[in-house]
Design an enzyme around this catalytic site. Structure first.
Site, PDB file in Angstrom:
ATOM      1  N   GLY A  49       4.636   6.979  -1.159  1.00  0.00           N
ATOM      2  CA  GLY A  49       5.910   6.427  -1.594  1.00  0.00           C
ATOM      3  C   GLY A  49       7.081   6.682  -0.657  1.00  0.00           C
ATOM      4  O   GLY A  49       8.228   6.403  -1.005  1.00  0.00           O
ATOM      5  N   GLY A  50       6.791   7.178   0.537  1.00  0.00           N
ATOM      6  CA  GLY A  50       7.873   7.446   1.499  1.00  0.00           C
ATOM      7  C   GLY A  50       8.678   6.186   1.788  1.00  0.00           C
ATOM      8  O   GLY A  50       9.913   6.194   1.746  1.00  0.00           O
ATOM      9  N   ASP A  81       1.890  -1.526   4.636  1.00  0.00           N
ATOM     10  CA  ASP A  81       1.595  -0.304   5.411  1.00  0.00           C
ATOM     11  C   ASP A  81       0.095  -0.056   5.210  1.00  0.00           C
ATOM     12  O   ASP A  81      -0.309   0.713   4.343  1.00  0.00           O
ATOM     13  CB  ASP A  81       2.448   0.845   4.849  1.00  0.00           C
ATOM     14  CG  ASP A  81       2.417   2.078   5.724  1.00  0.00           C
ATOM     15  OD1 ASP A  81       1.813   2.029   6.804  1.00  0.00           O
ATOM     16  OD2 ASP A  81       3.009   3.103   5.323  1.00  0.00           O
ATOM     17  N   CYS A 104      -0.179   3.446  11.083  1.00  0.00           N
ATOM     18  CA  CYS A 104       0.145   4.627  11.902  1.00  0.00           C
ATOM     19  C   CYS A 104      -1.020   4.825  12.875  1.00  0.00           C
ATOM     20  O   CYS A 104      -1.609   5.891  12.959  1.00  0.00           O
ATOM     21  CB  CYS A 104       0.402   5.860  11.041  1.00  0.00           C
ATOM     22  SG  CYS A 104      -0.891   6.250   9.868  1.00  0.00           S
ATOM     23  N   CYS A 115       0.908  -1.162   0.000  1.00  0.00           N
ATOM     24  CA  CYS A 115       0.000   0.000   0.000  1.00  0.00           C
ATOM     25  C   CYS A 115       0.936   1.199   0.000  1.00  0.00           C
ATOM     26  O   CYS A 115       1.286   1.735   1.043  1.00  0.00           O
ATOM     27  CB  CYS A 115      -0.870  -0.015   1.249  1.00  0.00           C
ATOM     28  SG  CYS A 115      -2.072  -1.335   1.220  1.00  0.00           S
TER      29      CYS A 115
HETATM   30  C1  LIG Z   1      -0.756   4.431   5.127  1.00  0.00           C
HETATM   31  S1  LIG Z   1      -0.841   4.847   3.462  1.00  0.00           S
HETATM   32  C2  LIG Z   1       0.693   4.221   2.889  1.00  0.00           C
HETATM   33  C3  LIG Z   1       1.843   5.151   3.116  1.00  0.00           C
HETATM   34  C4  LIG Z   1       3.067   4.719   2.334  1.00  0.00           C
HETATM   35  N1  LIG Z   1       3.454   3.371   2.635  1.00  0.00           N
HETATM   36  C5  LIG Z   1       4.250   5.631   2.582  1.00  0.00           C
HETATM   37  O1  LIG Z   1       5.120   5.307   3.401  1.00  0.00           O
HETATM   38  O2  LIG Z   1       4.315   6.681   1.932  1.00  0.00           O
HETATM   39  C6  LIG Z   1      -1.933   3.618   2.870  1.00  0.00           C
HETATM   40  C7  LIG Z   1      -2.102   3.641   1.353  1.00  0.00           C
HETATM   41  O3  LIG Z   1      -2.739   2.423   0.995  1.00  0.00           O
HETATM   42  C8  LIG Z   1      -3.591   2.663  -0.086  1.00  0.00           C
HETATM   43  N2  LIG Z   1      -4.518   1.502  -0.112  1.00  0.00           N
HETATM   44  C9  LIG Z   1      -5.563   1.260   0.708  1.00  0.00           C
HETATM   45  N3  LIG Z   1      -6.100   0.061   0.428  1.00  0.00           N
HETATM   46  C10 LIG Z   1      -5.372  -0.467  -0.571  1.00  0.00           C
HETATM   47  C11 LIG Z   1      -5.441  -1.671  -1.311  1.00  0.00           C
HETATM   48  N4  LIG Z   1      -6.367  -2.587  -1.046  1.00  0.00           N
HETATM   49  N5  LIG Z   1      -4.538  -1.881  -2.276  1.00  0.00           N
HETATM   50  C12 LIG Z   1      -3.585  -0.968  -2.570  1.00  0.00           C
HETATM   51  N6  LIG Z   1      -3.483   0.206  -1.918  1.00  0.00           N
HETATM   52  C13 LIG Z   1      -4.362   0.449  -0.931  1.00  0.00           C
HETATM   53  C14 LIG Z   1      -4.199   3.992   0.222  1.00  0.00           C
HETATM   54  O4  LIG Z   1      -4.712   4.617  -0.942  1.00  0.00           O
HETATM   55  C15 LIG Z   1      -2.989   4.740   0.807  1.00  0.00           C
HETATM   56  O5  LIG Z   1      -2.313   5.430  -0.208  1.00  0.00           O
END
Ligand SMILES: C[S@@+](CC[C@H](N)C(=O)[O-])C[C@H]1O[C@@H](n2cnc3c(N)ncnc32)[C@H](O)[C@@H]1O
Length: 471
Positions: free
Chosen positions: A277-278, A344, A397, A273
């Site tokens: 992109g961090g 994540d 988080c 997820c």
């Molecule tokens: C907590 S953020 C991730 C932050 C990211 N790992 C970072 O460090 O920048 C969760 C992300 O998961 C995405 N997301 C949620 N459900 C998902 C799924 N089933 N498949 C892919 N992406 C998903 C959301 O759109 C969001 O961008």
């Protein structure tokens, strides 16, 4: 003449314009939109002021709602109610600052705030604006300030600026730490950088900050907190990819995963997820392995691509629902299992309230159960994609146990081929600005240069590393 024009263009916009901007942010938040995206609806030149005022309003939102209930003799239209809430929150902030000898922090004079809120309402609602009602309520607040502040100081939701369901959940989940968590939620988080060791060294980057007279503290192995926030364009080396903005606790995720794995340049990591992109970038900066980043939100996925391009890194970025593996796995990796997975997962974001106070008021109690379901589904569908002996880092988080330790306990009960490896578990938000002796941790005297974990200042997270047993 020219000088006058330059001076006037540098003047701060009138307060009523900024209050109109705050009104947009508040209305959007009440419709479930995060401040980060609704700020795009505000004119660029107003954004810094609107952001500062919005943070102030959100940090006194519960108190302002209580004061509103005490003062408003009737239920006004939503538009008017929100102007009242905004101005009450700012008046309450001033009142609290006066009580704590911080009157110098006052943004403006009280009468200016009242007049400018009335002006903003007129501009928004036109000739039918109920300015008399707004004026009467604000004048009543000023007359009855000490009695109203007394009631605010007796009310749990106002004391902690937090919905009661959230306080109850924290009390239940963390009986010894809930107050510390709520206290931390009130403290503004620093702007923290992650140094890209593929482009510079820690020592070189620190020297660069010193050359620019930018005050900082090193708070993690490659995490540097700036004393004062700066727009990214003014952060030395940002455009050149030497640093990225990322909380020190968030940096811990990749450290934990890579520390548990032995990867080579042929290894493939799934970042499940991934946007914005961090962690994708951090994985690529810290390891020679290849990364496949999957994100379901196409707009957010673009941010992964722009981040990687600034850092001159590359990953395969796929727009797909990671849990619907049929739609992307064969294209991503020819249905080959991954050496490591970073999940994540989407969550309540209850650990990053100090950075995003709007989360408290945007999130509803019933959201938690549905997030827990999504997380469980992601774990269940991604687990078969991990090689035997491979490691999966599950992180959120969130400080809620339902999204952390309870989730993983349930998973371990069902999946007998999963081994829980030594992991940080629930990590509480913690601020550098809290005096060392009052910190509820023991690592305040660790030597940063040799430190792998944990940071000195961080948002709240949950981290669990799982290994897939070899059969
Ligand atoms: C907590 S953020 C991730 C932050 C990211 N790992 C970072 O460090 O920048 C969760 C992300 O998961 C995405 N997301 C949620 N459900 C998902 C799924 N089933 N498949 C892919 N992406 C998903 C959301 O759109 C969001 O961008």
């Amino acid at each position: 003449m020219k000088t006058n024009q330059t001076n006037s263009s540098l003047q701060a916009p009138p307060l009523w314009q900024q209050l109109l901007g705050v009104h947009i942010i508040l209305s959007q938040m009440q419709n479930g939109k995060p401040m980060s995206s609704s700020m795009e609806l505000v004119s660029v030149h107003l954004r810094p002021g609107v952001q500062a005022l919005s943070y102030a309003v959100l940090r006194h939102y519960a108190s302002a709602q209580l004061a509103f209930r005490l003062l408003a003799s009737r239920n006004p239209p939503k538009e008017l109610a929100n102007f009242l809430i905004i101005s009450l929150a700012l008046l309450i902030q001033d009142s609290k600052n006066r009580l704590t000898d911080q009157a110098h922090l006052q943004f403006y004079q009280t009468h200016t705030l009242v007049d400018q809120t009335i002006e903003a309402l007129k501009r928004k609602a036109g000739p039918k604006a109920q300015t008399g009602f707004l004026n009467a309520c604000l004048r009543s607040f000023l007359r009855e300030e000490s009695a109203i502040m007394h009631q605010i100081n007796q009310d749990d939701s106002s004391i902690w600026n937090c919905p009661t369901w959230w306080i109850d959940r924290l009390q239940n989940d963390h009986p010894h730490q809930w107050q510390a968590i709520l206290e931390q939620n009130q403290i503004k988080a620093p702007l923290t950088l992650r140094v890209n060791l593929k482009k510079t060294t820690l020592a070189q980057y620190k020297a660069q900050l010193e050359q620019h007279s930018i005050a900082f503290t090193q708070i993690g192995p490659i995490a540097i907190a700036l004393a004062d926030p700066l727009p990214v364009e003014r952060i030395p080396g940002f455009m050149q990819g030497q640093v990225s903005v990322q909380d020190a606790g968030a940096q811990w995720a990749v450290d934990c995963l890579l520390d548990a794995c032995t990867l080579t340049q042929d290894s493939i990591i799934l970042d499940a997820c991934a946007a914005p992109g961090g962690k994708t970038a951090h994985l690529l900066e810290s390891s020679s392995a290849q990364v496949i980043a999957v994100e379901m939100d196409a707009q957010r996925a673009e941010r992964i691509i722009s981040t990687l391009s600034r850092l001159e890194l590359s990953a395969k970025v796929m727009i797909a629902d990671a849990s619907y593996t049929k739609s992307w796995w064969s294209q991503a990796n020819n249905e080959q299992q991954f050496d490591a997975i970073l999940l994540d997962a989407p969550c309540s974001a209850s650990g990053i309230v100090r950075r995003h106070p709007d989360i408290l008021w945007q999130r509803r109690e019933q959201d938690i159960a549905s997030l827990v379901k999504q997380q469980a589904h992601l774990l269940k569908t991604l687990w078969p994609l991990l090689k035997e002996g491979g490691k999966l880092l599950y992180c959120t988080c969130s400080v809620f146990k339902a999204e952390g330790s309870d989730q993983i306990e349930q998973f371990l009960r069902k999946y007998k081929d999963a081994i829980y490896l030594s992991s940080p578990g629930h990590v509480m938000p913690k601020s550098l600005s809290v005096p060392q002796e009052s910190k509820n941790t023991s690592e305040s005297d660790i030597k940063i240069e040799n430190l792998k974990y944990p940071p000195l200042d961080q948002d709240g997270f949950f981290y669990a590393i799982l290994e897939k047993k070899s059969s």
